[in-house]
Design a protein around this motif. Structure first.
Motif, PDB file in Angstrom:
ATOM      1  N   LEU A   3     -12.049   9.189  -0.924  1.00  0.00           N
ATOM      2  CA  LEU A   3     -10.858   8.263  -0.791  1.00  0.00           C
ATOM      3  C   LEU A   3     -10.180   8.293  -2.082  1.00  0.00           C
ATOM      4  CD1 LEU A   3      -9.688   5.832   0.889  1.00  0.00           C
ATOM      5  CD2 LEU A   3     -11.391   4.445  -0.522  1.00  0.00           C
ATOM      6  N   PHE A   4      -8.760   7.985  -1.991  1.00  0.00           N
ATOM      7  CA  PHE A   4      -7.907   8.221  -3.060  1.00  0.00           C
ATOM      8  C   PHE A   4      -7.042   6.711  -3.249  1.00  0.00           C
ATOM      9  CE2 PHE A   4      -9.465  12.356  -3.934  1.00  0.00           C
ATOM     10  CZ  PHE A   4      -9.857  13.019  -3.029  1.00  0.00           C
ATOM     11  N   LEU A   5      -6.666   6.643  -4.454  1.00  0.00           N
ATOM     12  CA  LEU A   5      -5.554   5.779  -4.861  1.00  0.00           C
ATOM     13  C   LEU A   5      -4.845   6.231  -5.753  1.00  0.00           C
ATOM     14  CD1 LEU A   5      -4.523   2.956  -3.730  1.00  0.00           C
ATOM     15  CD2 LEU A   5      -5.679   1.923  -5.627  1.00  0.00           C
ATOM     16  N   GLN A   6      -3.556   6.625  -5.361  1.00  0.00           N
ATOM     17  CA  GLN A   6      -2.579   7.092  -6.442  1.00  0.00           C
ATOM     18  C   GLN A   6      -1.870   5.695  -6.838  1.00  0.00           C
ATOM     19  OE1 GLN A   6      -1.879   9.947  -7.833  1.00  0.00           O
ATOM     20  NE2 GLN A   6      -0.470   9.049  -9.373  1.00  0.00           N
ATOM     21  N   MET A   7      -1.845   5.507  -8.128  1.00  0.00           N
ATOM     22  CA  MET A   7      -1.323   4.467  -8.887  1.00  0.00           C
ATOM     23  C   MET A   7      -0.067   4.679  -9.614  1.00  0.00           C
ATOM     24  SD  MET A   7      -4.480   1.976  -9.402  1.00  0.00           S
ATOM     25  CE  MET A   7      -5.061   2.850 -10.814  1.00  0.00           C
ATOM     26  N   ASN A   8       1.201   4.434  -9.378  1.00  0.00           N
ATOM     27  CA  ASN A   8       2.502   4.792 -10.203  1.00  0.00           C
ATOM     28  C   ASN A   8       3.007   3.490 -10.747  1.00  0.00           C
ATOM     29  OD1 ASN A   8       2.053   7.358  -9.553  1.00  0.00           O
ATOM     30  ND2 ASN A   8       3.140   7.405  -7.907  1.00  0.00           N
ATOM     31  N   SER A   9       3.954   3.538 -11.575  1.00  0.00           N
ATOM     32  CA  SER A   9       4.496   2.667 -12.198  1.00  0.00           C
ATOM     33  C   SER A   9       3.734   1.164 -12.484  1.00  0.00           C
ATOM     34  CB  SER A   9       5.689   1.926 -10.975  1.00  0.00           C
ATOM     35  OG  SER A   9       6.594   3.071 -10.840  1.00  0.00           O
ATOM     36  N   LEU A  10       2.649   1.666 -13.076  1.00  0.00           N
ATOM     37  CA  LEU A  10       1.594   0.458 -13.316  1.00  0.00           C
ATOM     38  C   LEU A  10       1.999  -0.551 -14.454  1.00  0.00           C
ATOM     39  CD1 LEU A  10      -1.565   2.900 -13.869  1.00  0.00           C
ATOM     40  CD2 LEU A  10      -1.332   0.964 -12.136  1.00  0.00           C
ATOM     41  N   LYS A  11       1.648  -1.907 -14.040  1.00  0.00           N
ATOM     42  CA  LYS A  11       2.116  -2.992 -14.740  1.00  0.00           C
ATOM     43  C   LYS A  11       0.875  -3.722 -15.313  1.00  0.00           C
ATOM     44  CE  LYS A  11       5.453  -3.666 -11.091  1.00  0.00           C
ATOM     45  NZ  LYS A  11       6.029  -4.934 -10.180  1.00  0.00           N
ATOM     46  N   PRO A  12       0.813  -4.369 -16.375  1.00  0.00           N
ATOM     47  CA  PRO A  12      -0.127  -5.055 -16.912  1.00  0.00           C
ATOM     48  C   PRO A  12      -1.019  -5.893 -16.103  1.00  0.00           C
ATOM     49  CG  PRO A  12       1.678  -5.100 -18.648  1.00  0.00           C
ATOM     50  CD  PRO A  12       2.073  -4.333 -17.226  1.00  0.00           C
ATOM     51  N   GLU A  13      -0.216  -6.416 -15.063  1.00  0.00           N
ATOM     52  CA  GLU A  13      -0.996  -7.137 -14.069  1.00  0.00           C
ATOM     53  C   GLU A  13      -1.875  -6.457 -13.258  1.00  0.00           C
ATOM     54  OE1 GLU A  13       2.429  -7.396 -14.864  1.00  0.00           O
ATOM     55  OE2 GLU A  13       3.707  -7.476 -12.841  1.00  0.00           O
ATOM     56  N   ASP A  14      -1.673  -5.046 -12.988  1.00  0.00           N
ATOM     57  CA  ASP A  14      -2.546  -4.224 -12.318  1.00  0.00           C
ATOM     58  C   ASP A  14      -3.974  -4.267 -13.101  1.00  0.00           C
ATOM     59  OD1 ASP A  14       0.215  -2.089 -11.576  1.00  0.00           O
ATOM     60  OD2 ASP A  14      -0.709  -3.748 -10.193  1.00  0.00           O
ATOM     61  N   THR A  15      -4.115  -4.582 -14.226  1.00  0.00           N
ATOM     62  CA  THR A  15      -5.558  -4.486 -14.935  1.00  0.00           C
ATOM     63  C   THR A  15      -6.552  -5.061 -14.130  1.00  0.00           C
ATOM     64  OG1 THR A  15      -4.340  -4.311 -17.001  1.00  0.00           O
ATOM     65  CG2 THR A  15      -6.675  -5.167 -17.056  1.00  0.00           C
ATOM     66  N   ALA A  16      -7.290  -4.613 -13.857  1.00  0.00           N
ATOM     67  CA  ALA A  16      -8.733  -4.936 -13.311  1.00  0.00           C
ATOM     68  C   ALA A  16      -9.636  -3.965 -13.045  1.00  0.00           C
ATOM     69  CB  ALA A  16      -8.394  -5.385 -11.863  1.00  0.00           C
ATOM     70  N   VAL A  17     -10.937  -4.266 -12.439  1.00  0.00           N
ATOM     71  CA  VAL A  17     -11.868  -3.436 -12.167  1.00  0.00           C
ATOM     72  C   VAL A  17     -11.578  -3.253 -10.628  1.00  0.00           C
ATOM     73  CG1 VAL A  17     -14.342  -3.005 -11.631  1.00  0.00           C
ATOM     74  CG2 VAL A  17     -13.554  -4.119 -13.547  1.00  0.00           C
ATOM     75  N   TYR A  18     -11.449  -1.940 -10.295  1.00  0.00           N
ATOM     76  CA  TYR A  18     -11.053  -1.493  -8.815  1.00  0.00           C
ATOM     77  C   TYR A  18     -12.313  -0.869  -8.289  1.00  0.00           C
ATOM     78  CZ  TYR A  18      -6.184  -1.849 -10.006  1.00  0.00           C
ATOM     79  OH  TYR A  18      -4.922  -2.300 -10.059  1.00  0.00           O
ATOM     80  N   TYR A  19     -12.452  -1.339  -6.902  1.00  0.00           N
ATOM     81  CA  TYR A  19     -13.715  -1.012  -6.123  1.00  0.00           C
ATOM     82  C   TYR A  19     -13.074  -0.589  -4.795  1.00  0.00           C
ATOM     83  CZ  TYR A  19     -15.837  -4.557  -8.947  1.00  0.00           C
ATOM     84  OH  TYR A  19     -16.608  -5.375 -10.182  1.00  0.00           O
ATOM     85  N   CYS A  20     -13.987   0.573  -4.310  1.00  0.00           N
ATOM     86  CA  CYS A  20     -13.686   1.016  -2.978  1.00  0.00           C
ATOM     87  C   CYS A  20     -14.882   0.628  -2.033  1.00  0.00           C
ATOM     88  CB  CYS A  20     -13.745   2.726  -3.148  1.00  0.00           C
ATOM     89  SG  CYS A  20     -15.188   3.385  -3.566  1.00  0.00           S
ATOM     90  N   ALA A  21     -14.433   0.393  -0.876  1.00  0.00           N
ATOM     91  CA  ALA A  21     -15.524  -0.328  -0.057  1.00  0.00           C
ATOM     92  C   ALA A  21     -15.115   0.407   1.462  1.00  0.00           C
ATOM     93  CB  ALA A  21     -15.138  -1.761   0.068  1.00  0.00           C
ATOM     94  N   ARG A  22     -16.231   0.314   2.203  1.00  0.00           N
ATOM     95  CA  ARG A  22     -16.242   0.498   3.570  1.00  0.00           C
ATOM     96  C   ARG A  22     -15.868  -0.578   4.460  1.00  0.00           C
ATOM     97  NH1 ARG A  22     -21.415   3.123   6.748  1.00  0.00           N
ATOM     98  NH2 ARG A  22     -21.760   0.988   6.847  1.00  0.00           N
ATOM     99  N   ARG A  23     -14.967  -0.587   5.422  1.00  0.00           N
ATOM    100  CA  ARG A  23     -14.842  -1.436   6.275  1.00  0.00           C
ATOM    101  C   ARG A  23     -15.645  -1.545   7.498  1.00  0.00           C
ATOM    102  NH1 ARG A  23     -11.225  -1.257  10.639  1.00  0.00           N
ATOM    103  NH2 ARG A  23     -10.677  -3.200  11.542  1.00  0.00           N
ATOM    104  N   SER A  24     -16.490  -2.408   7.797  1.00  0.00           N
ATOM    105  CA  SER A  24     -17.283  -2.748   8.887  1.00  0.00           C
ATOM    106  C   SER A  24     -16.573  -2.984  10.433  1.00  0.00           C
ATOM    107  CB  SER A  24     -18.377  -3.598   8.727  1.00  0.00           C
ATOM    108  OG  SER A  24     -17.881  -4.945   8.290  1.00  0.00           O
ATOM    109  N   GLY A  25     -15.221  -3.763  10.257  1.00  0.00           N
ATOM    110  CA  GLY A  25     -14.616  -4.095  11.232  1.00  0.00           C
ATOM    111  C   GLY A  25     -13.707  -5.416  10.814  1.00  0.00           C
ATOM    112  N   GLY A  26     -13.093  -6.119  11.932  1.00  0.00           N
ATOM    113  CA  GLY A  26     -12.291  -7.128  11.641  1.00  0.00           C
ATOM    114  C   GLY A  26     -10.824  -6.807  10.705  1.00  0.00           C
ATOM    115  N   THR A  27     -10.269  -7.529  10.327  1.00  0.00           N
ATOM    116  CA  THR A  27      -9.112  -7.385   9.318  1.00  0.00           C
ATOM    117  C   THR A  27      -9.475  -6.711   8.281  1.00  0.00           C
ATOM    118  OG1 THR A  27      -7.561  -8.672   8.342  1.00  0.00           O
ATOM    119  CG2 THR A  27      -9.564  -9.440   8.005  1.00  0.00           C
ATOM    120  N   TYR A  28      -8.285  -5.741   8.006  1.00  0.00           N
ATOM    121  CA  TYR A  28      -8.202  -4.964   6.844  1.00  0.00           C
ATOM    122  C   TYR A  28      -8.150  -5.721   5.613  1.00  0.00           C
ATOM    123  CZ  TYR A  28      -7.771  -0.654   9.903  1.00  0.00           C
ATOM    124  OH  TYR A  28      -8.210   0.309  10.767  1.00  0.00           O
TER     125      TYR A  28
END
Length: 122
Positions: free
Chosen positions: A78-103
């Motif tokens: 799984l990938f996430l291409q992040m462009n035009s990054l802003k200071p407010e994008d600062t965080a720990v990023y997690y990937c996760a598997r959806r089991s059902g329901g809303t995304y």
């Protein structure tokens, strides 16, 4: 299920990063996947999600037009291409598997990676 996110780092505002998430599960291609992030002192928030085939993608308003989610089912990645990054994008990023329901809700995801730190300097 084991999920391992990588690709984070320190980047200046306006820069780009590409996050990757490697999955160990054989049925990776059967599940929708998502990216969430958590900044210090804040709740975990939805960033982006993608359905099992990659034909449908979903984004938080804050990242729409700047981030692109994709997947490679053959490589279980799984990938996430992040462009035009802003200071407010600062965080720990997690990937996760959806089991059902809303995304959009973290409660609908049942397997989480350890996270990768993204720091955007101004």
């Amino acid at each position: 299920v084991q999920l391992q996110a990588s690709g984070g780092g320190l980047v200046q505002a306006g820069g780009s990063l590409r996050l990757s998430c490697a999955a160990s599960v054989r049925t990776f291609g059967s599940y929708a996947m998502g990216w969430f992030r958590q900044a210090p002192g804040k709740e975990r928030e939805f960033v982006s999600a993608i359905n099992w085939s990659g034909s449908s993608t979903y984004y938080a308003d804050s990242v729409k037009g700047r981030f692109t989610i994709s997947r490679d089912n053959a490589k279980k990645m799984l990938f996430l291409q992040m462009n035009s990054l802003k200071p407010e994008d600062t965080a720990v990023y997690y990937c996760a598997r959806r089991s059902g329901g809303t995304y959009y809700s973290s409660t609908e995801y049942d397997s989480w990676g350890r996270g990768t730190q993204v720091t955007v300097s101004s």
